[in-house]
Every structure is written in C-alpha cells, then in structure tokens.
Motif scaffolding. Structure first.
Motif, PDB file in Angstrom:
ATOM      1  N   LEU A  50     -66.284 -26.413  -9.072  1.00  0.00           N
ATOM      2  CA  LEU A  50     -66.611 -25.044  -8.684  1.00  0.00           C
ATOM      3  C   LEU A  50     -68.103 -24.792  -8.836  1.00  0.00           C
ATOM      4  N   SER A  51     -68.623 -25.235  -9.968  1.00  0.00           N
ATOM      5  CA  SER A  51     -70.039 -25.045 -10.257  1.00  0.00           C
ATOM      6  C   SER A  51     -70.898 -25.853  -9.284  1.00  0.00           C
ATOM      7  N   LEU A  52     -70.505 -27.116  -9.037  1.00  0.00           N
ATOM      8  CA  LEU A  52     -71.277 -27.971  -8.129  1.00  0.00           C
ATOM      9  C   LEU A  52     -71.246 -27.450  -6.697  1.00  0.00           C
ATOM     10  N   SER A  53     -70.120 -26.813  -6.327  1.00  0.00           N
ATOM     11  CA  SER A  53     -69.975 -26.345  -4.943  1.00  0.00           C
ATOM     12  C   SER A  53     -71.083 -25.362  -4.582  1.00  0.00           C
ATOM     13  N   GLN A  54     -71.646 -24.680  -5.576  1.00  0.00           N
ATOM     14  CA  GLN A  54     -72.717 -23.718  -5.330  1.00  0.00           C
ATOM     15  C   GLN A  54     -74.064 -24.418  -5.138  1.00  0.00           C
ATOM     16  N   LYS A  55     -74.114 -25.688  -5.463  1.00  0.00           N
ATOM     17  CA  LYS A  55     -75.387 -26.396  -5.538  1.00  0.00           C
ATOM     18  C   LYS A  55     -75.542 -27.449  -4.441  1.00  0.00           C
ATOM     19  N   LEU A  56     -74.574 -27.481  -3.506  1.00  0.00           N
ATOM     20  CA  LEU A  56     -74.596 -28.540  -2.497  1.00  0.00           C
ATOM     21  C   LEU A  56     -75.501 -28.194  -1.314  1.00  0.00           C
ATOM     22  N   ASP A  57     -76.188 -29.213  -0.839  1.00  0.00           N
ATOM     23  CA  ASP A  57     -77.048 -29.110   0.325  1.00  0.00           C
ATOM     24  C   ASP A  57     -76.207 -28.814   1.578  1.00  0.00           C
ATOM     25  N   ASP A  58     -76.856 -28.271   2.631  1.00  0.00           N
ATOM     26  CA  ASP A  58     -76.125 -27.978   3.871  1.00  0.00           C
ATOM     27  C   ASP A  58     -75.543 -29.229   4.519  1.00  0.00           C
ATOM     28  N   PHE A 109     -63.400 -23.605  -2.649  1.00  0.00           N
ATOM     29  CA  PHE A 109     -63.982 -22.403  -3.246  1.00  0.00           C
ATOM     30  C   PHE A 109     -65.466 -22.283  -2.992  1.00  0.00           C
ATOM     31  N   ARG A 110     -65.878 -21.077  -2.699  1.00  0.00           N
ATOM     32  CA  ARG A 110     -67.308 -20.835  -2.567  1.00  0.00           C
ATOM     33  C   ARG A 110     -67.734 -19.712  -3.513  1.00  0.00           C
ATOM     34  N   SER A 111     -66.768 -19.064  -4.164  1.00  0.00           N
ATOM     35  CA  SER A 111     -67.142 -17.928  -5.006  1.00  0.00           C
ATOM     36  C   SER A 111     -66.730 -18.183  -6.460  1.00  0.00           C
ATOM     37  N   LYS A 112     -67.158 -17.295  -7.342  1.00  0.00           N
ATOM     38  CA  LYS A 112     -66.907 -17.449  -8.773  1.00  0.00           C
ATOM     39  C   LYS A 112     -65.510 -16.977  -9.168  1.00  0.00           C
ATOM     40  N   ILE A 113     -64.966 -17.573 -10.248  1.00  0.00           N
ATOM     41  CA  ILE A 113     -63.705 -17.074 -10.787  1.00  0.00           C
ATOM     42  C   ILE A 113     -63.968 -15.716 -11.420  1.00  0.00           C
ATOM     43  N   LYS A 114     -63.124 -14.718 -11.122  1.00  0.00           N
ATOM     44  CA  LYS A 114     -63.390 -13.366 -11.609  1.00  0.00           C
ATOM     45  C   LYS A 114     -62.828 -13.100 -13.001  1.00  0.00           C
ATOM     46  N   SER A 115     -61.646 -13.673 -13.281  1.00  0.00           N
ATOM     47  CA  SER A 115     -60.988 -13.397 -14.557  1.00  0.00           C
ATOM     48  C   SER A 115     -61.785 -13.945 -15.741  1.00  0.00           C
ATOM     49  N   GLY A 118     -83.081 -28.249  -7.403  1.00  0.00           N
ATOM     50  CA  GLY A 118     -82.779 -28.101  -5.979  1.00  0.00           C
ATOM     51  C   GLY A 118     -81.350 -28.453  -5.619  1.00  0.00           C
ATOM     52  N   LYS A 119     -81.099 -28.527  -4.292  1.00  0.00           N
ATOM     53  CA  LYS A 119     -79.743 -28.790  -3.794  1.00  0.00           C
ATOM     54  C   LYS A 119     -79.415 -30.280  -3.839  1.00  0.00           C
ATOM     55  N   LEU A 120     -78.121 -30.579  -3.920  1.00  0.00           N
ATOM     56  CA  LEU A 120     -77.681 -31.966  -4.000  1.00  0.00           C
ATOM     57  C   LEU A 120     -77.354 -32.509  -2.611  1.00  0.00           C
ATOM     58  N   LYS A 121     -77.846 -33.722  -2.328  1.00  0.00           N
ATOM     59  CA  LYS A 121     -77.543 -34.379  -1.048  1.00  0.00           C
ATOM     60  C   LYS A 121     -76.403 -35.371  -1.248  1.00  0.00           C
ATOM     61  N   PRO A 122     -75.589 -35.613  -0.196  1.00  0.00           N
ATOM     62  CA  PRO A 122     -74.475 -36.558  -0.335  1.00  0.00           C
ATOM     63  C   PRO A 122     -74.942 -37.939  -0.783  1.00  0.00           C
ATOM     64  N   ARG A 160     -60.118 -32.269  -8.696  1.00  0.00           N
ATOM     65  CA  ARG A 160     -61.551 -32.342  -8.419  1.00  0.00           C
ATOM     66  C   ARG A 160     -61.868 -31.846  -7.021  1.00  0.00           C
ATOM     67  N   MET A 161     -61.004 -32.220  -6.068  1.00  0.00           N
ATOM     68  CA  MET A 161     -61.318 -32.010  -4.659  1.00  0.00           C
ATOM     69  C   MET A 161     -61.157 -30.546  -4.235  1.00  0.00           C
ATOM     70  N   LEU A 162     -60.037 -29.920  -4.632  1.00  0.00           N
ATOM     71  CA  LEU A 162     -59.736 -28.578  -4.113  1.00  0.00           C
ATOM     72  C   LEU A 162     -60.842 -27.555  -4.387  1.00  0.00           C
ATOM     73  N   PRO A 163     -61.301 -27.431  -5.656  1.00  0.00           N
ATOM     74  CA  PRO A 163     -62.349 -26.422  -5.905  1.00  0.00           C
ATOM     75  C   PRO A 163     -63.658 -26.743  -5.181  1.00  0.00           C
ATOM     76  N   LEU A 164     -64.042 -28.007  -5.163  1.00  0.00           N
ATOM     77  CA  LEU A 164     -65.324 -28.377  -4.559  1.00  0.00           C
ATOM     78  C   LEU A 164     -65.295 -28.153  -3.048  1.00  0.00           C
ATOM     79  N   THR A 165     -64.125 -28.349  -2.449  1.00  0.00           N
ATOM     80  CA  THR A 165     -64.031 -28.241  -0.997  1.00  0.00           C
ATOM     81  C   THR A 165     -63.722 -26.816  -0.537  1.00  0.00           C
TER      82      THR A 165
END
Lengths: 100, 235
Positions: free
Chosen positions: B85-93, A25-31, B120-124, A18-23
């Motif tokens: 990954l999806s949520l990471s795009q939606k997080l507030d500054d 990655f900032r870009s989309k998976i390309k494959s 909108g963006k998600l806050k902690p 859970r933690m690694l991708p959220l912390t």
C-alpha cells in the motif's frame, strides 16, 4: 497431501497479500484501528513465533536458552541482524560442546 | 533503464548477504523437519518470506490442514499488504499493471525498507534489480543450508536451528526499546503464545500463532492507537 499442494497454497496466499494492495489500492486506509493493528502485527507475529519456540529450536533447552540470551543481549544493543543471528547460533553451538 | 537495474542490484547486495545467513538456517530447519532439499528450495523461491516460511514448515511437519496453512500465511504476511500500500504511492508512471503484478512478488521487510528510502519515484527496472539479487541470496542460502543440513554433524545443524529466531529477536527488540506500546504488543503476544504451548495444548501451532499475534495487535491497537504523524515512518 502432496508437499507441492502445501507449497502452492503458501505461495499463492503470500503472493495475493502482496499483489492486491500494490495493484489495486491507490488511497490510504481510513480506519485508525486497522492502521494501528497493521502496525503492531509484524511485531506480535514474530514474538508469538519466537516464544517459546526458540527454546526448542536446537533440540536442547539449555543450549537454546544460552543462544536466546545471547540474541537478546546483542539485539538490545542494536547490533545488525546477521550479528544477532550468528551470536545466537555460535553460543548455542559452544554451549553444546560443553554439555553434550 | 539498464543503469536503474544495476543500481537496484547494487542495493540488493547487502540484503542478499543478510538473507544468505538466515535462509541457511531455514534450509537446515526445513530438512530437520523432514522436508526434502527440493521442497525447502521450492518454498524459498516461491514465497520469499522468513516468518511465513518458518511457520509453514512447522505446520507441514505437524501435518496441519491447508486452511490452517493459508490462514497462517495470511496473518503472518499481512504486513506486506501495508508495505505494498505504501509503495503503491511511490511508483513511477512507467509502473504499469503488468509491472506491478510482477514486482509485488518481491515485497519483503528489507526490500521494502530499501525501496521506501529511495529519493523520488521507483522505476520497475530498479525494483527488478533489487528483488533479483535479494531473491537469489534467499534461495541460494536455503539450498546451501538444506544440503549442509544433510552433510554437517548433527551438533552443528542443531545449533543453526536458532538462526531464524535470532533474526526475529533482532527485529523486535530495538523497536521495543524505543516504544512502550511495541514492547507491550511483543510481551502480550509472547504470553498468549506460552499459554498455547503449556495450557491450551490442543490448539495447533499455526492457529496458536494466528490467535496470539492477532489478539495482541488488536489489544494494543485499542489501548495505544498509532498517532497520525507516526504513520509515515512506521509504515
């Protein structure tokens, strides 16, 4: 092996997933393959876990089958999670009252 | 700040109610598999995942190896990385790294679904409210189930063993009706899983799930790759 070690391994692996991708990655998976694979994984995991284990989940194949059928029917009509789960357990319990 | 936390908590209530009934079933199943009440509650509090925990208990009860346990969690919970990954795009500054480290613990199917649907963006603080209530429901339900599992008549607890699987069916059937490729994936996974149960019986339960799920997902990813426009709603 101590149960604490087992639980720690489960918790740490699950947290890292859970933690690694959220912390990081900032870009989309390309494959495209990987994205599709990840889309199907939730369904295949749950299916593989459910079948055939559900038929042994009540300790009696007949009551479990009754519950499974009830779950399939209620899920087919798109009823909420709790209703489907309760229908499965309720019918398995009633079936048990009749045959055991 | 405070109102975001309360808003998150409010949104977490329906999730928590659903979790209580299902984790009640998990608590019962864990105790039936030979785990203590403390172990069952400890697993729920530290893992916060339904399918992963159910497989974990099976593997622990069968005396499986730590490698098998770790791999099973990796495959079964892999979907959370996609959600993260999806949520990471939606997080507030205001979502700095420490907040990300903390909030990522609470990514579940349901929490993701609710958070992703927010405008909108998600806050902690919103995420913490949401996760707190849902996690309390999950852990509390496990405690109730584990205690009840020791006290209730065997016939009752036996029937409750199906609760968790009922929830899984409720998750996989509706999308299988909508999409033939999802139905195909579900069917292939179930068939391979049956093979392991009755033909390749030497393979342990954790690896059987890992292989069945991975092969079925890979086959469908090759046959029916996800079109680009579908990704947003599917992820």
């Amino acid at each position: 092996m101590s149960i604490v070690v087992y639980i720690a391994v489960m918790a740490i692996v699950t947290y890292l997933i859970r933690m690694l991708p959220l912390t990081l990655f900032r870009s989309k998976i390309k494959s495209k393959f990987l994205r599709s694979f990840l889309k199907y994984i939730p369904y295949t995991v749950l299916s593989a876990m459910t079948f055939p284990a559900i038929f042994y989940s009540t300790g009696n194949v007949i009551t479990a089958t009754v519950g499974t059928v009830a779950a399939l029917i209620t899920a087919f009509f798109g009823l909420p999670l709790i209703v489907v789960a309760a229908a499965a357990a309720g019918t398995a319990l009633i079936a048990g009252l009749f045959i055991l | 700040m405070r109102s975001d936390f309360l808003k998150g908590m409010t949104h977490g209530i329906p999730i928590a109610l659903g979790y209580i009934s299902v984790s009640f079933g998990f608590g019962i199943a864990a105790v039936r598999a030979g785990l203590s009440v403390a172990a069952a509650v400890g697993i729920s509090a530290s893992n916060l995942t339904s399918a992963g925990q159910a497989a974990g208990v099976e593997i622990i009860a069968a005396g499986g190896t730590l490698i098998e346990l770790a791999l099973s969690q990796l495959v079964i919970n892999l979907r959370y990385s996609l959600m993260g990954l999806s949520l990471s795009q939606k997080l507030d500054d205001s979502f700095t790294v420490p907040h990300r480290l903390l909030a990522s613990f609470g990514i579940t199917d349901e929490i993701f679904a609710v958070a992703a649907a927010q405008p909108g963006k998600l806050k902690p603080s919103y995420m913490y409210g949401l996760i707190l209530i849902a996690a309390l429901g999950w852990t509390g339900g496990t405690l109730l189930g584990a205690v009840a599992g020791q006290a209730l008549p065997q016939m009752f607890t036996a029937a409750m063993g199906i609760l968790l699987y009922g929830m899984f069916i409720a998750i996989i059937i509706p999308p299988s009706r909508k999409s033939r490729s999802v139905f195909g994936a579900v069917l292939i996974a179930a068939l391979i899983s049956l093979l392991f149960k009755f033909v390749f019986t030497k393979i342990s339960v954790g690896f059987a799930i890992i292989i069945s799920a991975s092969v079925a997902a890979a086959v469908m990813a090759l046959i029916a790759p996800v079109p680009d426009d579908e990704e947003e709603e599917q992820s």
